[in-house]
Design a protein around this motif. Structure first.
Motif, short mmCIF file in Angstrom:
data_model
loop_
_atom_site.label_atom_id
_atom_site.label_comp_id
_atom_site.label_asym_id
_atom_site.label_seq_id
_atom_site.Cartn_x
_atom_site.Cartn_y
_atom_site.Cartn_z
N ALA A 1 0.85 -1.68 0.30
CA ALA A 1 0.17 0.09 -0.03
C ALA A 1 0.84 1.34 0.34
CB ALA A 1 -0.87 0.17 1.34
N PRO A 2 0.95 2.37 0.00
CA PRO A 2 0.97 3.37 -0.60
C PRO A 2 1.81 4.45 1.14
CG PRO A 2 -1.08 3.79 -0.95
CD PRO A 2 -0.76 2.89 -0.88
N PRO A 3 2.77 3.85 1.55
CA PRO A 3 3.53 4.54 1.59
C PRO A 3 2.82 4.92 3.37
CG PRO A 3 5.28 5.30 0.22
CD PRO A 3 3.81 4.90 0.45
N GLU A 4 2.20 6.04 3.78
CA GLU A 4 1.29 6.93 4.04
C GLU A 4 -0.27 5.77 4.42
OE1 GLU A 4 -0.51 8.04 0.19
OE2 GLU A 4 1.73 7.49 1.10
N ALA A 5 0.15 4.37 4.08
CA ALA A 5 -1.35 3.43 4.14
C ALA A 5 -1.52 3.86 5.78
CB ALA A 5 -0.99 1.77 3.89
N ARG A 6 -2.36 3.46 6.33
CA ARG A 6 -2.69 3.08 8.12
C ARG A 6 -2.06 2.56 8.23
NH1 ARG A 6 -8.39 1.73 10.48
NH2 ARG A 6 -7.98 1.81 12.47
N ARG A 7 -1.79 2.00 9.55
CA ARG A 7 -1.05 0.49 10.33
C ARG A 7 -1.82 0.05 11.15
NH1 ARG A 7 4.67 3.51 12.74
NH2 ARG A 7 4.33 1.45 12.98
N ASP A 8 -3.19 -0.78 10.82
CA ASP A 8 -4.17 -1.60 11.61
C ASP A 8 -3.39 -2.22 12.09
OD1 ASP A 8 -5.14 -0.68 8.67
OD2 ASP A 8 -6.92 -1.72 8.39
N LEU A 9 -2.97 -2.91 11.40
CA LEU A 9 -2.50 -4.00 12.98
C LEU A 9 -1.61 -3.47 14.76
CD1 LEU A 9 -1.50 -7.04 13.77
CD2 LEU A 9 0.58 -6.69 13.16
N TYR A 10 -0.85 -2.35 14.02
CA TYR A 10 0.39 -1.83 14.92
C TYR A 10 -0.80 -1.24 15.81
CZ TYR A 10 3.13 1.84 17.27
OH TYR A 10 3.69 2.85 18.11
N GLU A 11 -2.07 -0.17 14.41
CA GLU A 11 -2.72 0.52 15.76
C GLU A 11 -3.20 -0.03 16.82
OE1 GLU A 11 -5.22 3.47 13.26
OE2 GLU A 11 -3.19 4.08 11.93
N ALA A 12 -4.44 -1.68 16.14
CA ALA A 12 -5.13 -2.40 17.15
C ALA A 12 -3.85 -2.43 18.30
CB ALA A 12 -5.38 -4.09 16.81
N MET A 13 -2.76 -3.23 17.71
CA MET A 13 -1.39 -3.98 18.85
C MET A 13 -1.87 -3.05 20.15
SD MET A 13 -1.98 -6.68 18.65
CE MET A 13 -0.91 -7.23 19.73
N MET A 14 -1.62 -1.56 20.16
CA MET A 14 -1.37 -0.34 20.81
C MET A 14 -2.70 -0.77 21.64
SD MET A 14 1.24 0.08 20.76
CE MET A 14 1.92 1.30 21.83
N MET A 15 -3.73 -0.20 20.74
CA MET A 15 -5.30 -0.14 21.75
C MET A 15 -5.68 -1.46 22.69
SD MET A 15 -8.45 -0.55 19.99
CE MET A 15 -9.33 1.14 19.76
N ILE A 16 -4.83 -2.55 22.26
CA ILE A 16 -5.35 -3.96 22.78
C ILE A 16 -3.89 -3.64 24.29
CG2 ILE A 16 -4.66 -6.15 23.09
CD1 ILE A 16 -5.14 -6.21 20.38
N ALA A 17 -3.33 -3.49 23.61
CA ALA A 17 -1.45 -2.68 24.49
C ALA A 17 -1.79 -1.97 25.82
CB ALA A 17 -0.45 -2.66 24.42
N GLU A 18 -2.64 -0.99 26.30
CA GLU A 18 -3.63 0.67 26.07
C GLU A 18 -4.32 -0.06 27.30
OE1 GLU A 18 -3.20 3.50 23.41
OE2 GLU A 18 -0.93 3.49 23.39
N THR A 19 -5.67 -0.79 26.56
CA THR A 19 -7.43 -1.33 26.82
C THR A 19 -7.54 -2.32 27.66
OG1 THR A 19 -8.01 -1.18 24.64
CG2 THR A 19 -7.91 0.94 25.81
N GLY A 20 -6.81 -3.11 26.64
CA GLY A 20 -6.91 -5.00 27.01
C GLY A 20 -8.01 -5.18 25.75
N SER A 21 -8.66 -4.70 24.99
CA SER A 21 -9.47 -5.34 23.92
C SER A 21 -9.28 -4.54 23.32
CB SER A 21 -10.77 -4.34 23.96
OG SER A 21 -11.35 -5.06 25.48
N GLY A 22 -9.37 -4.55 21.69
CA GLY A 22 -9.17 -4.84 20.56
C GLY A 22 -9.93 -3.88 19.57
N PRO A 23 -9.89 -3.52 18.53
CA PRO A 23 -10.91 -2.40 17.91
C PRO A 23 -12.05 -3.62 17.36
CG PRO A 23 -8.83 -2.64 16.64
CD PRO A 23 -9.11 -3.03 17.39
N ARG A 24 -13.56 -3.47 16.88
CA ARG A 24 -14.70 -3.89 16.90
C ARG A 24 -13.94 -4.34 15.73
NH1 ARG A 24 -15.15 -7.56 20.80
NH2 ARG A 24 -14.43 -6.57 22.44
N ASP A 25 -14.16 -3.03 14.77
CA ASP A 25 -13.74 -3.32 13.38
C ASP A 25 -12.46 -3.08 12.61
OD1 ASP A 25 -16.84 -2.16 13.14
OD2 ASP A 25 -16.42 -0.25 12.32
N GLN A 26 -12.36 -4.15 12.30
CA GLN A 26 -10.83 -5.32 11.48
C GLN A 26 -11.85 -5.72 10.00
OE1 GLN A 26 -10.03 -8.36 14.36
NE2 GLN A 26 -10.63 -6.49 16.34
#
Length: 184
Positions: A146-171
């Motif tokens: 994908a283009p270099p500026e593409a959203r980092r879905d996995l990274y963002e989800a894992m950071m959310m999990i690390a911070e809240t214990g839960s992942g995004p509902r939309d994947q």
């Protein structure tokens, strides 16, 4: 053949394993798990989907490790039918790509079956309690990055999990080559 795995089974427990790395050292889930979560990636050497994003996998895996998230890559392909996915070639790829995370060989394919892995890449993101919270894509890449500026879905989800214990509902499911299963 392109395959997309099913959506995340939120809360599913991870599965224990003890698998060899390229240097012959056997590692267990407990040894690779992180205090803030764990990412288990099913990849292989020859898949064009993995090859297209390998630099991004390494970038995001290392960034997650720096945040206390354990990361491990596992190859479950039939190395007798696909010798480029054998342990020696895996060790070479890990060295050449600069992996700081273990790259383990699932020769019996029992670990891939336990997790329900279907393709390469297939990402499983667990919280600190070992409960599945993410089963989606790295980013919008396919057989081409994908283009270099593409959203980092996995990274963002894992950071959310690390911070809240839960992942995004939309994947968005990952897409890749089917795991090369051994003949029955």
């Amino acid at each position: 053949m392109a395959v997309s795995p099913p959506v995340c089974d939120f809360g599913a427990a991870w599965h224990e394993f003890a698998l060899p790395a390229g240097d012959g050292q056997v590692l267990t889930l407990a040894e690779v798990a992180g205090p803030r979560g764990t990412l288990i990636m099913f990849i292989c050497n020859h898949c064009p989907y993995v090859r297209a994003i390998l630099d991004r996998i390494v970038r995001d895996a290392h960034a997650l490790m720096d945040q206390g998230i354990g990361v491990v890559a596992i190859s479950s392909n039939d190395a007798s039918a696909y010798p480029q996915d054998g342990p020696a070639q895996m060790a070479e790829l890990a060295r050449d790509a600069g992996f700081r995370f273990p790259y383990l060989h699932d020769e019996t394919q029992q670990v891939a079956r336990a997790y329900g892995a279907e393709c390469t890449p297939d990402f499983f993101g667990y919280n600190a309690q070992g409960r599945l919270q993410y089963r989606g894509r790295l980013d919008a890449s396919g057989r081409a990055p994908a283009p270099p500026e593409a959203r980092r879905d996995l990274y963002e989800a894992m950071m959310m999990i690390a911070e809240t214990g839960s992942g995004p509902r939309d994947q968005v499911a990952s897409m890749g080559c089917s795991i090369k299963w051994k003949a029955a």
